[in-house]
Write a protein that holds these residues in place. Structure first.
Motif, PDB file in Angstrom:
ATOM      1  N   LYS A 141       0.854  -1.186   0.000  1.00 24.11           N
ATOM      2  CA  LYS A 141       0.000   0.000   0.000  1.00 24.11           C
ATOM      3  C   LYS A 141       0.892   1.239   0.000  1.00 24.11           C
ATOM      4  CE  LYS A 141      -3.649   2.710   1.075  1.00 24.11           C
ATOM      5  NZ  LYS A 141      -4.874   2.902   0.310  1.00 24.11           N
ATOM      6  N   LYS A 142       0.789   2.062  -1.044  1.00 28.44           N
ATOM      7  CA  LYS A 142       1.622   3.251  -1.139  1.00 28.44           C
ATOM      8  C   LYS A 142       1.147   4.320  -0.148  1.00 28.44           C
ATOM      9  CE  LYS A 142       1.218   3.832  -5.644  1.00 28.44           C
ATOM     10  NZ  LYS A 142       1.446   4.446  -6.978  1.00 28.44           N
ATOM     11  N   ILE A 143       2.080   4.854   0.639  1.00 34.02           N
ATOM     12  CA  ILE A 143       1.788   5.950   1.551  1.00 34.02           C
ATOM     13  C   ILE A 143       2.350   7.252   0.989  1.00 34.02           C
ATOM     14  CG2 ILE A 143       2.154   6.874   3.866  1.00 34.02           C
ATOM     15  CD1 ILE A 143       2.367   4.064   4.894  1.00 34.02           C
ATOM     16  N   TYR A 144       3.573   7.172   0.452  1.00 31.20           N
ATOM     17  CA  TYR A 144       4.220   8.330  -0.144  1.00 31.20           C
ATOM     18  C   TYR A 144       4.730   7.962  -1.528  1.00 31.20           C
ATOM     19  CZ  TYR A 144       4.453  10.524   4.484  1.00 31.20           C
ATOM     20  OH  TYR A 144       4.141  11.078   5.705  1.00 31.20           O
ATOM     21  N   ASP A 145       4.621   8.905  -2.447  1.00 28.50           N
ATOM     22  CA  ASP A 145       5.360   8.859  -3.701  1.00 28.50           C
ATOM     23  C   ASP A 145       6.540   9.808  -3.559  1.00 28.50           C
ATOM     24  OD1 ASP A 145       3.966   7.072  -5.462  1.00 28.50           O
ATOM     25  OD2 ASP A 145       2.312   8.492  -5.429  1.00 28.50           O
ATOM     26  N   THR A 146       7.607   9.502  -4.279  1.00 29.27           N
ATOM     27  CA  THR A 146       8.755  10.390  -4.231  1.00 29.27           C
ATOM     28  C   THR A 146       8.801  11.215  -5.507  1.00 29.27           C
ATOM     29  OG1 THR A 146      10.177   8.643  -5.111  1.00 29.27           O
ATOM     30  CG2 THR A 146      10.098   8.883  -2.738  1.00 29.27           C
ATOM     31  N   TYR A 171       8.052  -0.348   3.694  1.00 27.06           N
ATOM     32  CA  TYR A 171       8.953  -0.603   2.571  1.00 27.06           C
ATOM     33  C   TYR A 171       9.317   0.697   1.874  1.00 27.06           C
ATOM     34  CZ  TYR A 171       8.084  -5.672   2.577  1.00 27.06           C
ATOM     35  OH  TYR A 171       8.017  -7.000   2.907  1.00 27.06           O
ATOM     36  N   THR A 172      10.551   0.759   1.411  1.00 28.16           N
ATOM     37  CA  THR A 172      10.966   1.748   0.428  1.00 28.16           C
ATOM     38  C   THR A 172      11.241   0.960  -0.844  1.00 28.16           C
ATOM     39  OG1 THR A 172      11.940   3.180   2.096  1.00 28.16           O
ATOM     40  CG2 THR A 172      12.693   3.475  -0.159  1.00 28.16           C
ATOM     41  N   ALA A 173      10.665   1.387  -1.948  1.00 26.67           N
ATOM     42  CA  ALA A 173      10.737   0.572  -3.158  1.00 26.67           C
ATOM     43  C   ALA A 173      11.057   1.422  -4.382  1.00 26.67           C
ATOM     44  CB  ALA A 173       9.426  -0.173  -3.382  1.00 26.67           C
ATOM     45  N   ARG A 174      11.711   0.786  -5.336  1.00 26.73           N
ATOM     46  CA  ARG A 174      11.927   1.355  -6.675  1.00 26.73           C
ATOM     47  C   ARG A 174      11.425   0.321  -7.663  1.00 26.73           C
ATOM     48  NH1 ARG A 174      17.517   4.081  -7.963  1.00 26.73           N
ATOM     49  NH2 ARG A 174      16.404   5.705  -6.816  1.00 26.73           N
ATOM     50  N   MET A 182      11.960   4.218 -13.756  1.00 28.36           N
ATOM     51  CA  MET A 182      11.733   3.682 -12.424  1.00 28.36           C
ATOM     52  C   MET A 182      11.002   4.700 -11.567  1.00 28.36           C
ATOM     53  SD  MET A 182      13.094   0.827 -13.033  1.00 28.36           S
ATOM     54  CE  MET A 182      12.995   0.043 -11.435  1.00 28.36           C
ATOM     55  N   HIS A 183      10.230   4.191 -10.626  1.00 29.54           N
ATOM     56  CA  HIS A 183       9.423   5.035  -9.749  1.00 29.54           C
ATOM     57  C   HIS A 183       9.713   4.651  -8.304  1.00 29.54           C
ATOM     58  CE1 HIS A 183       6.069   7.377  -8.276  1.00 29.54           C
ATOM     59  NE2 HIS A 183       5.600   6.319  -7.646  1.00 29.54           N
ATOM     60  N   ASP A 184      10.007   5.642  -7.458  1.00 25.35           N
ATOM     61  CA  ASP A 184      10.287   5.399  -6.045  1.00 25.35           C
ATOM     62  C   ASP A 184       9.053   5.684  -5.208  1.00 25.35           C
ATOM     63  OD1 ASP A 184      12.816   4.842  -6.849  1.00 25.35           O
ATOM     64  OD2 ASP A 184      13.752   6.633  -5.990  1.00 25.35           O
ATOM     65  N   LEU A 185       8.875   4.899  -4.168  1.00 19.72           N
ATOM     66  CA  LEU A 185       7.735   5.098  -3.272  1.00 19.72           C
ATOM     67  C   LEU A 185       8.054   4.530  -1.893  1.00 19.72           C
ATOM     68  CD1 LEU A 185       6.011   2.151  -2.867  1.00 19.72           C
ATOM     69  CD2 LEU A 185       5.740   2.557  -5.313  1.00 19.72           C
TER      70      LEU A 185
END
Length: 284
Positions: A141-146, A171-174, A182-185
């Motif tokens: 579940k995404k909480i923040y987008d970077t 989690y921190t994910a790319r 690529m997308h970081d979140l």
């Protein structure tokens, strides 16, 4: 007056028990009996001088009340049970059994997670380490987008996800983002195995596309403590430093979650575990 024992309830018994006698038999206080009377569960007769008189029927009712209280039912539910047939009462007890079984299953899952966390803390003592492993499937579940290195909070609520800890993890994910690279979140994930303990809101999030499914993949697994930020590039650089050739085998995505951290004079030292999914055979 009949001489029946006070535990014999035939529905027509006229055995008379005093407040103290009934309280001793049930193992409760006299005040407890008065509380049940105020709730309307029992209605003892009173003598001309104000003493309460209880019958075997009262004993039967209160013994059932105590039984249902041991089952964990509320006073309101107990009153319903006292007016129910054995069939209806059994259905409510069966529901209670299922509730307790679910609670026990969740506690077992939490215990398993605590054991895993203990093993993670042990791994953190032997950094850096990189091994070939498997990224187990989970929902994220995404909480923040970077955006340009800044965290931008999403509008959708994630409270029910974060409250699922310790079975859920941050989690921190790319991850690949189509033609955009690529997308970081940053988000909260729960393993597919623990989805059985998710609440209705979590299930709705998944069904409405508000959570990302991360499938099982072969991956490099690393336990690291990078000294630089932002963490994802630092984690990737540290793994690449350990073995520069591995970059060709990776699909570019990273899933990392913190194990622990501690304060140091120069700042916070964070220990991470991270997965680097490998390219599928047709991508290599």
């Amino acid at each position: 007056m009949k001489t029946n024992r006070p535990d014999q309830c035939d529905g027509n018994d006229s055995t008379i028990l005093s407040t103290g006698g009934l309280a001793r038999f049930l193992g409760i206080s006299s005040q407890g009996l008065h509380w049940y009377e105020r709730q309307g569960i029992i209605k003892p007769a009173k003598t001309s001088n104000g003493y309460r008189e209880y019958t075997s029927d009262d004993l039967c009712v209160l013994s059932r009340v105590r039984f249902y209280r041991q089952c964990g039912f509320s006073t309101e539910t107990i009153e319903e049970l006292l007016d129910s047939t054995p069939c209806n009462a059994r259905e409510l007890v069966q529901d209670r059994i299922r509730d307790i079984e679910r609670t026990l299953a969740i506690e077992h899952a939490k215990l398993d997670q605590l054991k895993k966390n203990e093993r993670l803390l042990e791994k953190a003592q032997h950094i850096p380490s990189v091994t070939l492993s498997v990224l187990e499937p989970f929902w994220l579940k995404k909480i923040y987008d970077t955006e340009n290195g800044r965290l931008i909070p999403r509008r959708t609520s994630s409270k029910h996800w974060t409250q699922c800890l310790p079975m859920a993890h941050y989690y921190t994910a790319r991850i690949p983002d189509g033609e955009n690279g690529m997308h970081d979140l940053v988000g909260v994930g729960i393993s597919e195995a623990n989805l059985a303990y998710a609440d209705n809101q979590m299930i709705e999030d998944i069904e409405h596309g508000e959570a990302i499914f991360v499938p099982r993949r072969k991956a490099l697994y690393a336990v690291l403590a990078p000294k630089e930020t932002p963490f994802l590039p630092a984690i990737f650089d540290e793994v690449r430093t350990l073995d520069p050739s591995i970059e060709e085998e990776l699909d570019g995505s990273i899933y990392a979650r913190p194990i622990t951290c501690h304060r140091k004079s120069e700042g916070i030292q964070t220990y991470w575990e991270a997965w680097f999914p490998l390219k599928s055979p047709d991508e290599q």
